[in-house]
Design a protein around this motif. Structure first.
Motif, mmCIF file in Angstrom:
data_model
loop_
_atom_site.group_PDB
_atom_site.id
_atom_site.type_symbol
_atom_site.label_atom_id
_atom_site.label_comp_id
_atom_site.label_asym_id
_atom_site.label_seq_id
_atom_site.Cartn_x
_atom_site.Cartn_y
_atom_site.Cartn_z
ATOM 1 N N TYR A 98 12.290 -15.274 16.235
ATOM 2 C CA TYR A 98 11.980 -14.248 16.629
ATOM 3 C C TYR A 98 11.176 -13.344 15.662
ATOM 4 C CZ TYR A 98 10.826 -9.859 19.324
ATOM 5 O OH TYR A 98 10.285 -8.795 19.976
ATOM 6 N N ARG A 99 10.304 -13.015 15.170
ATOM 7 C CA ARG A 99 9.156 -12.208 13.924
ATOM 8 C C ARG A 99 8.501 -11.301 14.510
ATOM 9 N NH1 ARG A 99 6.980 -17.404 11.230
ATOM 10 N NH2 ARG A 99 8.097 -18.491 12.373
ATOM 11 N N GLU A 100 9.078 -10.130 13.321
ATOM 12 C CA GLU A 100 8.668 -9.103 13.267
ATOM 13 C C GLU A 100 9.639 -8.248 12.552
ATOM 14 O OE1 GLU A 100 9.830 -4.859 16.425
ATOM 15 O OE2 GLU A 100 9.447 -6.160 17.305
ATOM 16 N N ALA A 101 9.209 -7.641 11.932
ATOM 17 C CA ALA A 101 9.651 -6.373 10.594
ATOM 18 C C ALA A 101 10.501 -6.011 10.997
ATOM 19 C CB ALA A 101 8.139 -5.794 9.940
ATOM 20 N N GLU A 103 12.418 -3.861 9.130
ATOM 21 C CA GLU A 103 12.995 -1.974 10.119
ATOM 22 C C GLU A 103 12.749 -1.331 11.145
ATOM 23 O OE1 GLU A 103 8.413 -2.533 8.640
ATOM 24 O OE2 GLU A 103 10.223 -3.289 8.011
ATOM 25 N N THR A 104 11.797 -2.740 11.648
ATOM 26 C CA THR A 104 11.600 -2.672 13.881
ATOM 27 C C THR A 104 12.044 -3.534 14.421
ATOM 28 O OG1 THR A 104 9.522 -3.142 13.493
ATOM 29 C CG2 THR A 104 9.858 -1.210 12.988
ATOM 30 N N PHE A 105 13.352 -4.275 13.563
ATOM 31 C CA PHE A 105 13.589 -5.648 14.354
ATOM 32 C C PHE A 105 14.269 -5.572 15.379
ATOM 33 C CE2 PHE A 105 15.509 -9.279 15.052
ATOM 34 C CZ PHE A 105 14.782 -10.685 15.017
ATOM 35 N N PRO A 106 14.644 -5.544 16.897
ATOM 36 C CA PRO A 106 15.430 -4.564 18.029
ATOM 37 C C PRO A 106 17.141 -5.413 17.512
ATOM 38 C CG PRO A 106 13.248 -5.774 18.697
ATOM 39 C CD PRO A 106 13.541 -6.324 17.365
ATOM 40 N N VAL A 107 17.617 -4.669 17.785
ATOM 41 C CA VAL A 107 19.602 -5.266 18.159
ATOM 42 C C VAL A 107 19.456 -6.411 19.426
ATOM 43 C CG1 VAL A 107 21.270 -4.256 17.679
ATOM 44 C CG2 VAL A 107 19.902 -2.867 16.841
ATOM 45 N N GLN A 111 20.917 -10.281 17.891
ATOM 46 C CA GLN A 111 21.799 -10.420 18.770
ATOM 47 C C GLN A 111 21.479 -11.899 18.946
ATOM 48 O OE1 GLN A 111 23.389 -6.873 20.623
ATOM 49 N NE2 GLN A 111 24.876 -6.368 19.387
ATOM 50 N N ARG A 112 20.458 -11.918 19.923
ATOM 51 C CA ARG A 112 20.335 -13.283 20.580
ATOM 52 C C ARG A 112 20.003 -14.514 19.361
ATOM 53 N NH1 ARG A 112 14.324 -14.393 23.385
ATOM 54 N NH2 ARG A 112 15.121 -16.073 24.229
ATOM 55 N N VAL A 113 19.196 -13.813 18.554
ATOM 56 C CA VAL A 113 19.142 -14.792 17.062
ATOM 57 C C VAL A 113 20.553 -15.442 17.041
ATOM 58 C CG1 VAL A 113 18.117 -15.201 14.836
ATOM 59 C CG2 VAL A 113 16.318 -13.899 17.227
ATOM 60 N N MET A 114 21.172 -14.361 16.402
ATOM 61 C CA MET A 114 22.139 -14.789 15.940
ATOM 62 C C MET A 114 23.131 -15.949 16.626
ATOM 63 S SD MET A 114 21.922 -13.702 12.471
ATOM 64 C CE MET A 114 23.784 -14.052 12.110
ATOM 65 N N ASN A 115 23.395 -15.134 18.157
ATOM 66 C CA ASN A 115 24.405 -16.137 18.822
ATOM 67 C C ASN A 115 23.519 -17.662 19.180
ATOM 68 O OD1 ASN A 115 26.177 -14.231 19.698
ATOM 69 N ND2 ASN A 115 24.984 -13.671 21.344
ATOM 70 N N GLY A 154 8.986 -11.246 7.396
ATOM 71 C CA GLY A 154 9.353 -11.084 9.168
ATOM 72 C C GLY A 154 10.262 -11.478 10.245
ATOM 73 N N ILE A 155 11.327 -12.600 9.384
ATOM 74 C CA ILE A 155 12.037 -13.864 10.078
ATOM 75 C C ILE A 155 13.764 -13.230 8.995
ATOM 76 C CG2 ILE A 155 10.952 -15.061 11.209
ATOM 77 C CD1 ILE A 155 11.450 -17.313 8.328
ATOM 78 N N ALA A 156 14.029 -11.966 8.453
ATOM 79 C CA ALA A 156 15.216 -11.683 7.837
ATOM 80 C C ALA A 156 16.304 -12.328 9.506
ATOM 81 C CB ALA A 156 15.142 -10.829 7.519
ATOM 82 N N PRO A 157 16.294 -11.774 9.877
ATOM 83 C CA PRO A 157 17.521 -12.537 10.759
ATOM 84 C C PRO A 157 17.590 -13.922 11.050
ATOM 85 C CG PRO A 157 16.380 -10.418 11.625
ATOM 86 C CD PRO A 157 15.616 -10.910 10.655
ATOM 87 N N TYR A 158 16.754 -14.409 11.215
ATOM 88 C CA TYR A 158 16.594 -15.884 11.293
ATOM 89 C C TYR A 158 16.965 -16.504 10.238
ATOM 90 C CZ TYR A 158 14.946 -20.558 11.909
ATOM 91 O OH TYR A 158 14.966 -22.252 11.994
ATOM 92 N N ALA A 159 16.319 -16.020 9.281
ATOM 93 C CA ALA A 159 17.257 -17.213 7.084
ATOM 94 C C ALA A 159 18.220 -16.645 7.472
ATOM 95 C CB ALA A 159 16.330 -15.809 6.721
#
Length: 254
Positions: A98-101, A103-107, A111-115, A154-159
């Protein structure tokens, strides 16, 4: 007498997220090396289509649809599988992007990416490892990423999720190597898949990537199968806690 270290005949491999893309390509590679394949995913129709395609290649295959992020569903499904056949090889491939900046990445998307990317590997790995521990043998392959080591906008949570999978892989090795279980990871670089369709269709990004990658191109899905077969085979019996990057050399240079 000739010995084929890469022969997986008689082995059963469970592939999560196996209905398409890299998961399906690696499942096909394991199957062509002799393994029985169990394809996991949530889309039953997609699983049936992919299973049919593998059957056409002469591969023994069945499907097991369950949600890899749901602990109860995981434990039920693994118990059902183990009642009929032991899982010799687990390929933890389920993942999403899921790609987004940042600072505006939805919580909720965090959680969905991490799970999907990390917690699923823990849940399925834990459930399958119980049987492997009792049998004192097994292979677990976690799909990490080039982003387990590098960052991109744009992909910090994925990383973050894939960095966690890298360390989970090493932790699984540390805990389970004593039971003759080998746990390793594969870190794909940029491959042409459905998940990357927006990037692969972007001429500017493709131009940057081809110039940045020593091999000068995108990877193709079937180029990941050799790494999967190696890590699933007896050739890798003393390889443990390692991440094998398959990225055309991108991580080797600045």
């Amino acid at each position: 007498m000739k010995i084929n270290l890469f022969d997986l005949t008689g082995k059963t491999a469970l592939v999560t997220g196996g209905s398409r893309g890299l998961g399906l390509a690696m499942a096909r590679g394991l199957g062509l090396a002799g393994a029985r394949i169990i394809l996991n995913g949530r889309n039953v129709d997609a699983l049936h289509r992919s299973a049919s395609a593998l059957c056409n290649d002469g591969i023994e295959v069945q499907i097991s649809p369950f949600d890899v992020t749901n602990p109860d569903a995981v434990n039920r499904a693994i118990a059902e599988i183990e009642n009929t056949q032991p899982v010799d090889i687990l390929l933890n491939n389920a993942g999403m992007q899921y790609r987004e900046a940042l600072e505006t990445f939805p919580v909720d998307q965090w959680q969905r990416v991490m799970n999907t990317n990390c917690t699923s590997a823990f849940l399925v790995g834990q459930a399958v490892a119980r049987g492997m521990i009792a049998r004192r043998q097994g292979k677990i392959i976690n799909i990490c990423s080039l982003m387990s080591e590098l960052g991109r906008p744009g992909i910090a949570p994925y990383a973050a999720s894939k960095g966690a999978v890298k360390m989970l892989t090493r932790g699984m090795c540390t805990d389970w190597a004593q039971y003759n279980i080998q746990v390793n990871g594969i870190g794909p670089g940029y491959f042409r898949t459905e998940m990357n369709i927006a990037l692969s269709g972007d001429p500017a990004f493709s131009d940057w990537l081809c110039k940045r990658t020593p091999a000068g191109r995108w990877g193709e899905a079937d180029e990941l199968t050799g790494a999967a077969v190696f890590l699933a085979s007896s050739a890798a019996n003393f390889v443990n806690g390692q991440i094998l990057y398959v990225d055309g050399g991108l991580s080797a240079c600045v």
